[in-house]
Design a protein around this motif. Structure first.
Motif, mmCIF file in Angstrom:
data_model
loop_
_atom_site.group_PDB
_atom_site.id
_atom_site.type_symbol
_atom_site.label_atom_id
_atom_site.label_comp_id
_atom_site.label_asym_id
_atom_site.label_seq_id
_atom_site.Cartn_x
_atom_site.Cartn_y
_atom_site.Cartn_z
ATOM 1 N N ILE A 259 0.852 -1.184 0.000
ATOM 2 C CA ILE A 259 0.000 0.000 0.000
ATOM 3 C C ILE A 259 0.890 1.237 0.000
ATOM 4 O O ILE A 259 2.004 1.218 0.554
ATOM 5 N N PHE A 267 -4.594 7.144 0.779
ATOM 6 C CA PHE A 267 -4.145 5.818 0.347
ATOM 7 C C PHE A 267 -4.078 5.751 -1.180
ATOM 8 O O PHE A 267 -4.933 6.309 -1.884
ATOM 9 N N VAL A 269 -3.263 2.537 -4.234
ATOM 10 C CA VAL A 269 -3.175 1.081 -4.296
ATOM 11 C C VAL A 269 -2.099 0.572 -5.246
ATOM 12 O O VAL A 269 -1.892 -0.634 -5.347
ATOM 13 N N PHE A 295 -7.419 -1.992 3.701
ATOM 14 C CA PHE A 295 -6.897 -3.179 3.030
ATOM 15 C C PHE A 295 -7.925 -4.302 2.987
ATOM 16 O O PHE A 295 -7.861 -5.167 2.120
ATOM 17 N N TYR A 300 -11.714 -2.638 -1.965
ATOM 18 C CA TYR A 300 -10.383 -3.154 -2.283
ATOM 19 C C TYR A 300 -10.466 -4.615 -2.694
ATOM 20 O O TYR A 300 -9.781 -5.063 -3.623
#
Length: 323
Positions: A259, A267, A269, A295, A300
């Motif tokens: 990450i 965040f 990815v 996560f 996700y």
């Protein structure tokens, strides 16, 4: 429940002392660039590192956008990791700014797992046409100095020379491999080019079957070195006529493993150029949700299952073969 084994923290993406042609921010071709992203605040950096350590991540990477050793709070990484099993995995342009290579080596080596030093040719003219404002001779001497200190004090730390695979440096990559073998470097790692500016489109070794054949011929030639040094991503490419097969034949090495956290806590990815990776969506901020929560989110999880339908993923130069 899944947890990342590695976290990248983009502390100072707008600060660099080189202008590498392939950089999505600092390239000489990014003529309208103005620094707009602030450096990560100390309080936020402490929060990110503390949460990463609580998750038991194996490695933390300081920014790969900009030069991490220019970050004014870099010593926080060292103080947090000095007596910890979690290690620092550093990518640097190899200028060792402000305090020089010897002092940086003594600060970094106690907390490092690996240091990747960017260089694109042993030949000064070629390297400095790619890494604009670099000093190749100084860099080569600094690599030797850093390696000698590593050998004497922390022999388990890995040293990697990192390259970008380009049409203009392809004939010079073998020299980098030989330099690495001669100087006790552990690895040479490379990546194919993300074409972020029209001026470097011709540098790609993936944009035509002629270039792909040229690359594949080079791989045949350097296979002889694979018993002497670890070569990462030095693999043959699929021809353009087979490009439709690529999304199913290749896998993402990052999803469910790593990450990225922006200078402001957001965040990300993957490590695609910042403008391109926005197509994968927005994932929230560590200011309002934990790394573990993000996560293991439904969004996700859906991306992990369906990423091969994303256009950015079908053209990604960092895909890994199933083989």
């Amino acid at each position: 429940m899944i947890r990342p084994w590695r976290i990248t923290i983009d502390t100072n993406p707008d600060h660099c002392n080189l202008n590498c042609i392939m950089c999505d921010t600092h390239s000489i071709y990014n003529k309208d660039f103005k620094p707009t992203r602030k450096i990560m605040e100390k309080v936020l950096l402490n929060k990110v590192i503390d949460e990463a350590l609580a998750l038991g991540v194996k490695e933390i990477i300081p920014t790969t956008m900009g030069e991490p050793l220019l970050y004014k709070h870099f010593d926080i990484f060292i103080s947090k990791l000095i007596n910890n099993k979690t290690k620092l995995n550093l990518t640097t342009n190899g200028t060792f700014p402000t305090i020089g290579v010897e002092k940086w080596a003594k600060k970094l080596l106690p907390v490092l797992s690996d240091i990747k030093i960017s260089i694109n040719s042993i030949d000064s003219k070629i390297n400095e046409s790619i890494m604009v404002n670099d000093s190749t001779l100084k860099k080569l001497n600094d690599i030797k100095k850093f390696t000698k200190i590593r050998d004497a004090l922390y022999p388990k730390v890995s040293i990697t020379l990192q390259v970008t695979f380009l049409d203009s440096n392809l004939n010079y990559l073998e020299e980098i491999i030989n330099f690495s073998i001669e100087n006790n470097i552990n690895r040479v790692k490379g990546h194919h080019l993300w074409v972020t500016y029209k001026e470097i489109k011709s540098e790609s070794l993936q944009n035509s079957n002629i270039k792909i054949e040229k690359w594949n011929s080079f791989i045949d030639n350097i296979n002889k070195y694979k018993t002497l040094i670890k070569l990462v991503n030095f693999e043959k490419q699929v021809s353009k006529k087979d490009i439709d097969l690529v999304p199913e034949a290749y896998n993402c090495p990052f999803l469910s493993n790593e990450i990225w956290i922006d200078y402001n806590g957001d965040f990300n990815v993957c490590c695609a150029p910042s403008k391109i990776r926005l197509s994968l969506g927005k994932w929230g901020s560590i200011k309002s949700r934990t790394i573990e929560n993000m996560f293991n989110s439904i969004e996700y999880s859906n991306l992990i299952k369906n990423y091969k339908n994303q256009k950015i993923c079908t053209i990604c130069s960092l895909r890994k073969s199933d083989d």
